[in-house]
Design a protein around this motif. Structure first.
Motif, short mmCIF file in Angstrom:
data_model
loop_
_atom_site.label_atom_id
_atom_site.label_comp_id
_atom_site.label_asym_id
_atom_site.label_seq_id
_atom_site.Cartn_x
_atom_site.Cartn_y
_atom_site.Cartn_z
N ARG A 1 0.85 -1.19 0.00
CA ARG A 1 0.00 0.00 0.00
C ARG A 1 0.88 1.24 0.00
N GLY A 2 0.49 2.24 -0.76
CA GLY A 2 1.27 3.45 -0.84
C GLY A 2 2.30 3.44 -1.95
N ALA A 3 2.35 2.35 -2.72
CA ALA A 3 3.34 2.26 -3.80
C ALA A 3 2.98 3.16 -4.97
N ILE B 1 5.46 -2.39 -8.24
CA ILE B 1 5.67 -0.97 -7.96
C ILE B 1 6.32 -0.90 -6.58
N ASN B 2 7.57 -0.50 -6.54
CA ASN B 2 8.36 -0.53 -5.31
C ASN B 2 8.73 0.89 -4.87
N ALA B 3 9.12 1.03 -3.61
CA ALA B 3 9.57 2.31 -3.06
C ALA B 3 10.26 2.04 -1.74
N GLN B 4 10.88 3.07 -1.17
CA GLN B 4 11.49 2.94 0.14
C GLN B 4 10.39 2.87 1.21
N PRO B 5 10.61 2.11 2.32
CA PRO B 5 9.58 1.98 3.36
C PRO B 5 9.07 3.32 3.87
N LEU C 1 6.34 -2.57 8.90
CA LEU C 1 6.34 -2.36 7.45
C LEU C 1 7.61 -2.90 6.82
N ARG C 2 8.74 -2.65 7.47
CA ARG C 2 10.02 -3.16 6.95
C ARG C 2 10.03 -4.69 6.92
#
Length: 303
Positions: free
Chosen positions: A141-143, A232-236, A262-263
């Motif tokens: 979520r949030g990606a 779809i990736n991103a930093q935590p 989350l990590r």
């Protein structure tokens, strides 16, 4: 009655079996429970509630401390939506044939890899052309799956479908209520049924799929075989900031260690997310920049 040779064989087999020490087994079991919990994105509090055990007891189990009854293990397995056999299952070693193929691929020059992929696709994926007509965006979520997915669908002139929204429509209630009523295992069964319906109804589409789909192998394999998948990736930190901006704390509600959880979820799921056809890292990128990278990469890979 057993013959002497059969009896001796059985005795020999028993003598060869060397069980691991109790302490090592408890550490293995604790690590396995923690791994499955993180993979499913479930906090310790949620698993303890669903299994009807205390958080303290669950914490001790995950730390490899103390004993636990088979009844409690059965309840914990049910809360994690796995069988007791899966709970005790060690990491499976890859078949020798797969190891040989991996070693072979490592020796192939980069400029020949495209040819190898083309040949494998042609020989082993007769439905590849149909699969590539549906783009499925996966990730936490949030990606940015919904934002990028809606823009991509508009560009491609195909329907944009949020699978979570379809699940809510099918069940006539919000996701939170579905989880409360049916639990983790019930929700995953509903997700599989809805995904099957959506793919049967749409030959061409862009989908945004819930981040936990990778935790159910059968459903994820079905998605991979019927859609061209993009992680779809991103930093935590960016995931957390985007979820907070959306005002959505469904997974993290009441948890003081949200970032740590989350990590752990990302760490547990990352090897599965990497099974996607391609990865797009949106870290530090504005929406338009990420969308431009997504279009360019898809155009290159789908030619």
């Amino acid at each position: 009655m057993s013959t002497p040779s059969t009896t001796n064989s059985k005795v020999g087999s028993l003598q060869q079996a060397t069980p691991i020490p109790d302490g090592d087994f408890l550490l293995f079991l604790g690590k396995r429970v923690r791994q499955l919990r993180n993979l499913r994105g479930m906090t310790r509090k949620i698993v303890a509630r669903d299994a009807d055990v205390s958080e303290r007891h669950l914490a001790q189990l995950e730390a490899g401390e103390g004993n636990v009854s088979i009844v409690l293990l059965r309840r914990i397995a049910a809360a994690l939506n796995v069988s007791l056999a899966e709970l005790f299952a060690p990491e499976v070693k890859e078949p020798s044939e797969k190891q040989m193929i991996q070693r072979f691929l490592e020796r192939i020059p980069n400029h020949r890899l495209e040819d190898v992929v083309s040949r494998l696709t042609r020989d082993f994926s007769p439905g590849e052309k149909a699969r590539r007509k549906r783009i499925a965006l996966i990730g936490l979520r949030g990606a940015g799956k919904s934002t990028l997915g809606s823009k991509l669908a508009l560009e491609m002139r195909v329907p944009f479908i949020e699978v979570d929204g379809e699940i809510e429509n099918d069940m006539g209630m919000p996701l939170g209520e579905i989880f409360s009523l049916y639990g983790q295992s019930g929700y995953r069964a509903i997700e599989r049924r809805t995904l099957s319906r959506v793919l049967a109804e749409h030959e061409c589409a862009v989908l945004a799929v819930g981040g936990g789909v990778v935790s159910e192998k059968e459903t994820f394999d079905y998605l991979l075989s019927h859609c061209y998948t993009v992680w779809i990736n991103a930093q935590p930190e960016e995931f957390m900031a985007r979820v907070m901006a959306q005002g959505d704390f469904r997974v993290m509600a009441g948890n003081d260690q949200a970032m740590e959880d989350l990590r752990r979820i990302l760490e547990a799921r990352e090897p599965l997310y990497r099974q996607a056809d391609m990865e797009l890292d949106t870290s530090g990128s504005p929406v338009e920049e990420s969308f431009s990278k997504l279009k360019t990469t898809l155009q290159t890979n789908l030619q």
